[in-house]
Design an enzyme around this catalytic site. Structure first.
Site, PDB file in Angstrom:
ATOM      1  CG  ASP A   1       3.057   1.482   4.109  1.00 42.07           C
ATOM      2  OD1 ASP A   1       3.658   2.532   3.840  1.00 42.07           O
ATOM      3  OD2 ASP A   1       2.829   0.599   3.249  1.00 42.07           O
TER       4      ASP A   1
ATOM      5  CE  LYS B   1       5.035   2.025   1.047  1.00 39.04           C
ATOM      6  NZ  LYS B   1       4.013   1.035   0.723  1.00 39.04           N
TER       7      LYS B   1
ATOM      8  CB  CYS C   1       4.510  -2.382   2.407  1.00 34.54           C
ATOM      9  SG  CYS C   1       3.039  -2.185   1.377  1.00 34.54           S
TER      10      CYS C   1
HETATM   11  C1  C5J Z   1       1.321  -2.982   3.417  1.00 36.39           C
HETATM   12  C2  C5J Z   1      -0.517  -4.194   2.456  1.00 36.39           C
HETATM   13  N1  C5J Z   1       1.645  -1.789   3.889  1.00 36.39           N
HETATM   14  N2  C5J Z   1      -0.314  -5.257   3.206  1.00 36.39           N
HETATM   15  N3  C5J Z   1       0.224  -3.071   2.612  1.00 36.39           N
HETATM   16  O1  C5J Z   1       1.969  -3.973   3.701  1.00 36.39           O
HETATM   17  O2  C5J Z   1      -1.397  -4.195   1.626  1.00 36.39           O
END
Ligand code: C5J
Length: 219
Positions: free
Chosen positions: A24, A129, A162
């Protein structure tokens, strides 16, 4: 067998069975005006790791590791976004609302894309995802099995959301996992510290951690 000087003890991996998952590293988490910022976070610590993640990517590419980039995002009609996720908290903008980088966390919008410095190269996998974990509602496990991967390096954001969720999912599926310490970040330094401690506690109950300087020579 190649070995990384890691915590809580050495991480060994069979050559040819190691892959890299970068979680991400999207504009929505890294840049002002995205999802991370709408939740009230200062995104500067996240942006600061981009050059280090790029060095990891360069090393993994030189070693010809399979590379998977994930993106947390949803279909434009939000049919893959559970109401509980959509309505959670009191953000200034919700998932799907129009923001400075397009609709927040929506597939195909500029904000959902990976930051240009870390963009996938041809041949690398980009996996969208809908969940925090990259195994939820995706074909990640099949992809890794088809590639013959048994060991995984992890990088990306955020450490305790994540990244940790995906590492735990991978650990439960039998993968040996190592998180590269300086290639992951949180909006909350104390959460990053605690997540690293949790992962490697009790004899690597979730996996291993090591700084990039210890990972690169082993690749
Ligand atoms: C991720 C989030 N990618 N913190 N998303 O960690 O909402």
């Amino acid at each position: 067998m190649p070995v990384i000087d890691a915590q809580p003890y050495a991480f060994e991996f069979p050559a040819g069975k190691l892959g890299l998952i970068v979680i991400d590293m999207q504009r929505d988490f890294v840049e002002p005006g995205g999802f991370g910022a709408t939740l009230g976070n200062d995104v500067r610590p996240i942006a600061a790791i981009v050059p280090t993640v790029r060095r990891l990517l360069d090393g993994a590419r030189a070693a010809r590791l399979p590379i998977i980039h994930t993106r947390e995002c949803h279909r434009p009609d939000l049919s893959d976004c559970p109401p509980a996720k959509l309505t959670r908290g009191k953000p200034s903008l919700r998932i799907g609302d129009p923001g400075p980088m397009g609709r927040i966390l929506i597939s195909g919008e500029p904000g959902a894309d990976i930051v240009p410095e870390l963009a996938a190269l041809p041949g690398e996998i980009v996996l969208d995802k809908p969940g925090k974990g990259a195994f939820h509602a995706t074909s990640l496990n099949k992809m890794l099995t088809d590639l013959g991967i048994t060991h995984l390096l992890f990088a990306g954001v955020t450490t305790e959301v994540c990244v940790q969720t995906t590492m735990r999912e991978a650990n439960d599926r039998g993968y040996e996992c190592l998180l590269v310490e300086d290639c992951t970040e949180s909006y909350f330094p104390e959460f990053k510290r605690a997540a690293l401690d949790m992962i490697r506690a009790q004899g690597a109950i979730v996996g291993w951690t090591a700084p990039l300087a210890k990972v690169l020579p082993a690749l």
